[in-house]
Motif scaffolding. Structure first.
Motif, PDB file in Angstrom:
ATOM      1  N   PRO A   1      -2.753  25.890  -1.077  1.00 16.55           N
ATOM      2  CA  PRO A   1      -3.081  24.565  -0.548  1.00 16.55           C
ATOM      3  C   PRO A   1      -2.601  23.442  -1.462  1.00 16.55           C
ATOM      4  O   PRO A   1      -2.853  23.440  -2.668  1.00 16.55           O
ATOM      5  CB  PRO A   1      -4.613  24.592  -0.459  1.00 16.55           C
ATOM      6  CG  PRO A   1      -4.938  26.038  -0.265  1.00 16.55           C
ATOM      7  CD  PRO A   1      -3.927  26.783  -1.089  1.00 16.55           C
ATOM      8  N   GLY A   2      -1.863  22.502  -0.859  1.00 21.60           N
ATOM      9  CA  GLY A   2      -1.423  21.326  -1.596  1.00 21.60           C
ATOM     10  C   GLY A   2      -0.268  21.542  -2.543  1.00 21.60           C
ATOM     11  O   GLY A   2      -0.014  20.708  -3.406  1.00 21.60           O
ATOM     12  N   CYS A   3       0.498  22.637  -2.371  1.00 25.10           N
ATOM     13  CA  CYS A   3       1.562  22.927  -3.326  1.00 25.10           C
ATOM     14  C   CYS A   3       2.830  22.117  -3.078  1.00 25.10           C
ATOM     15  O   CYS A   3       3.739  22.116  -3.910  1.00 25.10           O
ATOM     16  CB  CYS A   3       1.901  24.416  -3.321  1.00 25.10           C
ATOM     17  SG  CYS A   3       2.614  25.014  -1.766  1.00 25.10           S
ATOM     18  N   GLY A   4       2.921  21.401  -1.949  1.00 21.67           N
ATOM     19  CA  GLY A   4       4.105  20.615  -1.637  1.00 21.67           C
ATOM     20  C   GLY A   4       3.982  19.182  -2.122  1.00 21.67           C
ATOM     21  O   GLY A   4       3.563  18.920  -3.257  1.00 21.67           O
ATOM     22  N   SER A   5       4.319  18.241  -1.249  1.00 16.72           N
ATOM     23  CA  SER A   5       4.279  16.830  -1.641  1.00 16.72           C
ATOM     24  C   SER A   5       2.878  16.347  -1.972  1.00 16.72           C
ATOM     25  O   SER A   5       2.718  15.322  -2.632  1.00 16.72           O
ATOM     26  CB  SER A   5       4.872  15.960  -0.523  1.00 16.72           C
ATOM     27  OG  SER A   5       6.266  16.160  -0.437  1.00 16.72           O
ATOM     28  N   SER A   6       1.866  17.064  -1.516  1.00 17.99           N
ATOM     29  CA  SER A   6       0.495  16.676  -1.826  1.00 17.99           C
ATOM     30  C   SER A   6       0.182  16.811  -3.317  1.00 17.99           C
ATOM     31  O   SER A   6      -0.781  16.228  -3.804  1.00 17.99           O
ATOM     32  CB  SER A   6      -0.491  17.538  -1.033  1.00 17.99           C
ATOM     33  OG  SER A   6      -0.274  17.428   0.354  1.00 17.99           O
ATOM     34  N   HIS A   7       0.984  17.559  -4.031  1.00 21.56           N
ATOM     35  CA  HIS A   7       0.661  17.875  -5.427  1.00 21.56           C
ATOM     36  C   HIS A   7       1.082  16.769  -6.399  1.00 21.56           C
ATOM     37  O   HIS A   7       0.269  16.293  -7.199  1.00 21.56           O
ATOM     38  CB  HIS A   7       1.343  19.182  -5.834  1.00 21.56           C
ATOM     39  CG  HIS A   7       1.211  19.501  -7.289  1.00 21.56           C
ATOM     40  ND1 HIS A   7       0.063  20.039  -7.829  1.00 21.56           N
ATOM     41  CD2 HIS A   7       2.066  19.325  -8.336  1.00 21.56           C
ATOM     42  CE1 HIS A   7       0.226  20.207  -9.130  1.00 21.56           C
ATOM     43  NE2 HIS A   7       1.440  19.778  -9.463  1.00 21.56           N
ATOM     44  N   GLY A   8       2.344  16.365  -6.369  1.00 24.78           N
ATOM     45  CA  GLY A   8       2.886  15.547  -7.450  1.00 24.78           C
ATOM     46  C   GLY A   8       3.165  14.103  -7.118  1.00 24.78           C
ATOM     47  O   GLY A   8       3.861  13.424  -7.878  1.00 24.78           O
ATOM     48  N   ASN A   9       2.634  13.600  -5.998  1.00 23.59           N
ATOM     49  CA  ASN A   9       2.859  12.189  -5.677  1.00 23.59           C
ATOM     50  C   ASN A   9       1.991  11.297  -6.568  1.00 23.59           C
ATOM     51  O   ASN A   9       1.195  11.791  -7.364  1.00 23.59           O
ATOM     52  CB  ASN A   9       2.588  11.925  -4.193  1.00 23.59           C
ATOM     53  CG  ASN A   9       1.146  12.146  -3.815  1.00 23.59           C
ATOM     54  OD1 ASN A   9       0.284  11.312  -4.075  1.00 23.59           O
ATOM     55  ND2 ASN A   9       0.864  13.282  -3.207  1.00 23.59           N
TER      56      ASN A   9
END
Length: 419
Positions: A39-47
């Motif tokens: 969960p949240g490993c894409g753009s949700s992670h490092g923005n």
């Protein structure tokens, strides 16, 4: 009872998919989330983790395409268009160019404003009611200018637009900005302060939201890469994954930048492209900005949390190219150093890249598909996935349940693109 079947099957476990799961669970539905990673490993992670009603004005306006085309000569430009040929990207750019006019600019700004402002209120309520530990702060966001030219341009195309939309913005003189933000070097021309904006640590927010979804009875299938779909008439009967076959009475596609790739298997052409963004995360420096800020000339976003400090932003259109681009990361550091006394924290914790799901008109796709009777889309949020997440989840839940939508869904309807 079929254990693989849920009322709603959500494709994608990023911030949008999890927000949809949360509000659907609150409405009484059974929910399963399929996530190819964690969960949240894409753009949700490092923005940058900013919650920004102030970002209602879109990028698309007269002159933007020219800036993008000129950027092909500068690989460190804030808005960079990779010069290699790419058919889908070219089609997207031509569509984007058609929206670079003032009529579509105003239409997109109004649509984005409505969902951003509602989501801002909902998100604060969610963080409070669920006791989500994500370093949420409501200090506002500051745009910082070192040239009069940039400041005057944003007065016309940003601040005046926010005034018309009813989004608060304060104009500060350069000396006022420097007095309020000791972290800034001298030489500030002016600032635009957005008191309604907020910030949070996005990786913490998504992790906590995933825990709430599971505590409410939702199921998250991590490592479930989607391999294909089974159809039955005008319905999606099942979804085949690396973790098995799953079924749902309703399917919600919340796959972010991966949405157009999976949509092809459903004979849908989503007018989207990945906009690659970068960030660098440090431990918190002793002299850190008091507000989240955007250093406008360099197009660098700076976010300070109790546990860290992040430089982020840039927009790179290079298709689905993976990996870090050192030139882009160096541009973030250089841009921050031009304005901040201390541009980097004591310890560098992470260098990151991610794909933002950019729609051709910069308005998300939220609503039922016109092709598949049980498919709902919740994607194409661009740089504003975290900011729009709560209102998107609420809107999807209301449409799935047939209730009165909390805001007019028309501007976000996928049917505007015949999908």
């Amino acid at each position: 009872m079929d254990a693989s079947r849920s009322d709603v099957l959500i494709l994608g476990g990023g911030v949008i998919g999890l927000a949809c799961a949360y509000f659907l669970l609150k409405s009484g539905a059974t929910v399963r989330v399929l996530e190819q990673g964690t969960p949240g490993c894409g753009s949700s992670h490092g923005n940058c983790g900013t919650i920004t009603p102030s970002h209602a004005p879109p990028l698309a306006m007269p002159g933007t395409l020219g800036v993008a085309l000129r950027s092909m000569l500068r690989s460190d430009a804030p808005l960079y268009l990779n010069p290699r040929f790419d058919g889908p990207r070219l089609r997207w750019l031509l569509g984007f160019a058609r929206h670079c006019n003032w009529r579509d600019f105003e239409r997109a700004a109004q649509a984005r404003s409505a969902i951003l402002q509602r989501s801002r209120r909902l998100l604060a309520e969610l963080v409070s009611s669920e006791r989500i530990d994500c370093e949420f702060g409501e200090e506002g966001e500051l745009y910082v200018y070192r040239t009069g030219r940039a400041y005057q341009a944003d007065q016309r195309h940003h601040a005046d637009v926010l005034d018309r939309l009813g989004i608060a913005v304060a104009r500060w003189r350069g000396e006022e900005v420097e007095a309020r933000e000791p972290a800034l070097k001298a030489g500030v021309t002016g600032g635009l302060f957005h008191p309604g904006d907020a910030r949070l640590r996005p990786d913490r927010y998504v992790a906590e939201l995933a825990q709430r979804v599971q505590a409410m009875g939702g199921v998250i299938e991590s490592g479930a890469r989607i391999d294909g779909f089974g159809m039955q008439g005008d319905r999606i009967d099942h979804v085949r994954t690396t973790r098995g076959v799953f079924r749902g009475e309703r399917i919600v596609m919340a796959l972010g930048a991966w949405s157009p790739l999976l949509a092809k298997q459903l004979d849908l052409r989503l007018p989207m492209q990945p906009g690659k963004g970068y960030s660098i995360t440090y431990s918190r420096p002793a002299l850190a900005p008091r507000h989240a800020m955007v250093l406008r000339e360099a197009a660098v976003c700076v976010t300070t949390w109790e546990t860290g400090f992040r430089l982020g932003s840039t927009m790179e259109f290079s298709g689905y190219s993976e990996g870090l681009n050192r030139t882009r990361l160096d541009a973030l550091r250089r841009g921050a150093a031009q304005s901040l006394h201390v541009a980097e924290g004591p310890d560098m914790q992470e260098e990151w890249w991610g794909w933002r799901p950019m729609s051709v008109d910069e308005v998300p796709l939220i609503g039922p598909s016109s092709r598949w009777s049980n498919l709902m889309l919740a994607t194409a949020h661009g740089m504003l996935g975290v900011s729009m997440s709560a209102a998107t989840g609420e809107l999807v839940a209301s449409m799935v349940n047939g209730g009165t939508p909390p805001l007019d869904p028309t501007p976000y309807a996928p049917s505007r693109f015949r999908v």
